[in-house]
Design a protein around this motif. Structure first.
Motif, PDB file in Angstrom:
ATOM      1  N   SER A  48       0.709  -1.133   0.327  1.00  0.00           N
ATOM      2  CA  SER A  48       0.241  -0.065  -0.272  1.00  0.00           C
ATOM      3  C   SER A  48       1.103   1.478  -0.308  1.00  0.00           C
ATOM      4  O   SER A  48       0.607   2.128  -0.788  1.00  0.00           O
ATOM      5  N   GLN A  88      -4.057   9.377  -2.781  1.00  0.00           N
ATOM      6  CA  GLN A  88      -5.405   9.489  -1.943  1.00  0.00           C
ATOM      7  C   GLN A  88      -4.914   9.386  -0.400  1.00  0.00           C
ATOM      8  O   GLN A  88      -5.276  11.098  -0.175  1.00  0.00           O
ATOM      9  N   VAL A 144      -6.588  -5.413  -2.321  1.00  0.00           N
ATOM     10  CA  VAL A 144      -7.548  -5.601  -2.305  1.00  0.00           C
ATOM     11  C   VAL A 144      -8.692  -6.326  -1.240  1.00  0.00           C
ATOM     12  O   VAL A 144      -7.911  -7.052  -0.553  1.00  0.00           O
ATOM     13  N   ALA A 145      -9.882  -6.280  -1.118  1.00  0.00           N
ATOM     14  CA  ALA A 145     -10.834  -6.977   0.448  1.00  0.00           C
ATOM     15  C   ALA A 145     -10.834  -8.372   0.382  1.00  0.00           C
ATOM     16  O   ALA A 145     -11.139  -9.082  -1.434  1.00  0.00           O
ATOM     17  N   PRO A 184     -11.741  -5.169   4.619  1.00  0.00           N
ATOM     18  CA  PRO A 184     -11.846  -4.119   3.415  1.00  0.00           C
ATOM     19  C   PRO A 184     -10.348  -3.510   2.823  1.00  0.00           C
ATOM     20  O   PRO A 184      -9.073  -4.851   3.770  1.00  0.00           O
ATOM     21  N   SER A 185     -10.588  -3.731   1.698  1.00  0.00           N
ATOM     22  CA  SER A 185      -8.727  -2.886   1.298  1.00  0.00           C
ATOM     23  C   SER A 185      -8.870  -1.854   1.418  1.00  0.00           C
ATOM     24  O   SER A 185     -10.056  -0.781   2.064  1.00  0.00           O
ATOM     25  N   ARG A 215      -7.767   0.878  -0.041  1.00  0.00           N
ATOM     26  CA  ARG A 215      -8.618   1.871  -0.602  1.00  0.00           C
ATOM     27  C   ARG A 215      -9.483   2.361  -0.411  1.00  0.00           C
ATOM     28  O   ARG A 215      -9.759   3.411  -0.232  1.00  0.00           O
ATOM     29  N   GLN A 216     -10.325   0.330   0.061  1.00  0.00           N
ATOM     30  CA  GLN A 216     -11.600   0.976   0.760  1.00  0.00           C
ATOM     31  C   GLN A 216     -12.005   1.452   2.551  1.00  0.00           C
ATOM     32  O   GLN A 216     -12.366   2.304   2.341  1.00  0.00           O
ATOM     33  N   VAL A 217     -10.783   1.416   2.710  1.00  0.00           N
ATOM     34  CA  VAL A 217     -10.864   2.107   4.206  1.00  0.00           C
ATOM     35  C   VAL A 217     -11.139   3.898   4.487  1.00  0.00           C
ATOM     36  O   VAL A 217     -11.625   4.757   5.123  1.00  0.00           O
ATOM     37  N   ASP A 259     -11.407   5.858   1.647  1.00  0.00           N
ATOM     38  CA  ASP A 259     -12.518   6.304   0.831  1.00  0.00           C
ATOM     39  C   ASP A 259     -14.237   5.954   2.109  1.00  0.00           C
ATOM     40  O   ASP A 259     -14.607   7.548   1.830  1.00  0.00           O
ATOM     41  N   ALA A 260     -14.003   5.680   3.230  1.00  0.00           N
ATOM     42  CA  ALA A 260     -15.413   5.390   3.773  1.00  0.00           C
ATOM     43  C   ALA A 260     -14.900   6.620   4.480  1.00  0.00           C
ATOM     44  O   ALA A 260     -15.594   7.651   5.657  1.00  0.00           O
ATOM     45  N   ASP A 283     -15.344   9.625   3.138  1.00  0.00           N
ATOM     46  CA  ASP A 283     -16.626   9.841   3.433  1.00  0.00           C
ATOM     47  C   ASP A 283     -16.695  10.491   5.146  1.00  0.00           C
ATOM     48  O   ASP A 283     -18.185  11.650   4.560  1.00  0.00           O
TER      49      ASP A 283
END
Length: 179
Positions: free
Chosen positions: A60, A69, A126-127, A132-133, A135-137, A139-140, A143
């Motif tokens: 990562s 990001q 990746v998840a 979760p991945s 990047r998903q974390v 993003d969340a 948000d």
């Protein structure tokens, strides 16, 4: 682009100096920068012999897209738990409010005041298997910070207050000592 770890005393921190993440060392400056920018702080705590710390660094923190990001939406702080055991203990206590899967790397998202509002350990690229991945974390967390900041900050204050009542002077007012 070198980050702020190339002159660190800690070999663990120096091992992250070539990451494209704009890492900062533990101290007041990253929190002031987060307040100025209006973004949360992502604190990553690890140590030299931690296998999963090195895996996350490779998967990562060395990824230019992940780094972009992180750099855009957060102030990233890298901590050597052997250099700052007080910081590790405080954030490990806070992380226990979010997960029973404690360990290192410890990934903690905090307000510019240093209060934790989300935490976990290793996040894969990746998840997989319900995890979760990274990047998903990201993003969340972005948000939640963008769309529900008042709720995030209130929860962080409540967690800090609850932890400080359990361990006076420890987790309610996290240390921000410079090196």
């Amino acid at each position: 682009m070198p980050n702020q770890l190339e002159d660190a005393i800690s070999p663990y921190l120096r091992s992250h100096a070539s990451n494209p993440v704009d890492w900062r060392q533990w101290g007041a400056e990253p929190f002031a920068e987060a307040a100025r920018r209006g973004v949360p702080v992502m604190v990553s705590i690890g140590y030299s012999t931690c296998h999963w710390c090195h895996v996350m660094a490779r998967e990562s923190f060395s990824d230019p897209a992940v780094a972009a990001q992180l750099n855009a939406g957060f102030v990233a702080v890298k901590v050597d738990r052997e250099e700052h055991p007080d910081v590790d203990a405080s954030y490990l206590a806070a992380a226990s409010a979010f997960t029973g899967d404690l360990g290192w790397p410890l990934t903690v998202f905090v307000t510019p005041e240093g209060r934790a509002f989300y935490a976990g350990t290793y996040f894969p690229p990746v998840a997989v298997q319900g995890r979760p991945s990274f990047r998903q974390v990201l993003d969340a967390v972005t948000d939640a910070w963008t769309n529900r900041r008042g709720e995030v900050e209130q929860n962080a204050r409540e967690i800090a207050a609850a932890l400080s009542s359990l361990t006076p002077g420890n987790a309610g007012s996290l240390p921000r000592r410079s090196r």
